[in-house]
Design an enzyme around this catalytic site. Sequence first.
Site, mmCIF file in Angstrom:
data_model
loop_
_atom_site.group_PDB
_atom_site.id
_atom_site.type_symbol
_atom_site.label_atom_id
_atom_site.label_comp_id
_atom_site.label_asym_id
_atom_site.label_seq_id
_atom_site.Cartn_x
_atom_site.Cartn_y
_atom_site.Cartn_z
ATOM 1 N N GLY A 178 -0.362 6.497 8.678
ATOM 2 C CA GLY A 178 -0.014 7.719 7.957
ATOM 3 C C GLY A 178 1.314 8.357 8.313
ATOM 4 N N LEU B 178 -5.512 -2.378 -6.219
ATOM 5 C CA LEU B 178 -6.177 -1.510 -7.195
ATOM 6 C C LEU B 178 -6.340 -2.245 -8.520
ATOM 7 C CD1 LEU B 178 -4.113 1.643 -6.292
ATOM 8 C CD2 LEU B 178 -6.591 1.429 -6.016
ATOM 9 N N HIS C 247 6.649 -0.135 -0.309
ATOM 10 C CA HIS C 247 6.346 -1.488 0.170
ATOM 11 C C HIS C 247 7.442 -1.943 1.135
ATOM 12 C CE1 HIS C 247 4.607 -5.488 0.127
ATOM 13 N NE2 HIS C 247 5.843 -5.962 0.034
ATOM 14 N N GLU D 53 11.881 4.284 5.530
ATOM 15 C CA GLU D 53 10.825 4.799 4.661
ATOM 16 C C GLU D 53 10.741 6.321 4.729
ATOM 17 O OE1 GLU D 53 7.706 1.163 4.256
ATOM 18 O OE2 GLU D 53 7.328 2.500 5.936
HETATM 19 C C1 GAR Z 1 4.495 1.165 5.607
HETATM 20 O O1 GAR Z 1 5.467 0.377 6.242
HETATM 21 C C2 GAR Z 1 4.347 0.791 4.151
HETATM 22 O O2 GAR Z 1 5.553 0.347 3.576
HETATM 23 C C3 GAR Z 1 3.363 -0.334 4.244
HETATM 24 O O3 GAR Z 1 2.450 0.056 5.228
HETATM 25 C C4 GAR Z 1 3.113 0.866 6.183
HETATM 26 C C5 GAR Z 1 2.306 2.113 6.384
HETATM 27 O O4 GAR Z 1 2.825 2.893 7.438
HETATM 28 N N1 GAR Z 1 2.720 -0.564 2.980
HETATM 29 C C6 GAR Z 1 2.294 -1.751 2.573
HETATM 30 O O5 GAR Z 1 2.392 -2.759 3.241
HETATM 31 C C7 GAR Z 1 1.678 -1.766 1.187
HETATM 32 N N2 GAR Z 1 1.469 -3.087 0.749
HETATM 33 P P1 GAR Z 1 2.300 4.373 7.660
HETATM 34 O O6 GAR Z 1 0.778 4.311 7.588
HETATM 35 O O7 GAR Z 1 2.769 4.747 9.021
HETATM 36 O O8 GAR Z 1 2.864 5.237 6.586
#
Ligand code: GAR
Length: 216
Positions: free
Chosen positions: A13, A94, A110, A175
């Site tokens: 999160g 989904l 992603h 991100e």
């Molecule tokens: C992030 O790096 C996001 O890009 C990735 O999961 C991580 C979550 O980090 N998402 C995916 O791989 C979706 N396929 P967070 O829980 O610390 O935000």
Amino acid sequence: IMIKRVVLISGNGSNLEAIAKACQNNSIPGSIELVISNQPDVKGLERAQKYHLMTQTISHTDFSSREDFDQALTERVLSIEPDLVVLAGFMRILTTQFTNAFAGKLINIHPSLLPEYPGLDTHKQALENGDLMHGVTIHYVDEGLDSGPIIAQGALKIDPSQSEAKLAQRIHKIEHALLPKVIAEISKGLISLKGKEVKFESKSYFGKNNMEFFNV
Ligand code: GAR
């Protein structure tokens, strides 16, 4: 008018927290109305509570099929009448039931430079393939896997001597910078989905060059 968002998570999160922070300091107008996790007791739910956000766990293991889970998820999210639904580390595929219900209002982050590496283990693949560059993509979600119209990408240069964990950490920095910025612009009407194309208003930061290099 109040802008309402729902954020879906599965774990850590940190992206949710970046959005919550940006709402708190008003760099994103409106609020997160609900955080849903498909995994109980995760760090992301703790982070949400720190920001006094409403949280709910809808565990996919409580449902006998993907369709039943998606229906429960769809109904709960619809009840909020959100302007935007953000998949922020949500690790479930989904069905079209969900993606159709929120078409044009559903974005995902992603950890790769899509269309490179949809799916899992993106950092590992980038390292193993000896890629020079890696990055993140924020995109509208369509019925495919990590395939919808791209809004913005953030790239970094891979240091091949660095570990997968270190690379993941660098990706997270991008991100946390990019996702709140994109959400702010969507909320201000500077970014929208028109048919299958992303439309950028002239004031949008991302319109002219939606691939940015980050020195992280
Ligand atoms: C992030 O790096 C996001 O890009 C990735 O999961 C991580 C979550 O980090 N998402 C995916 O791989 C979706 N396929 P967070 O829980 O610390 O935000």
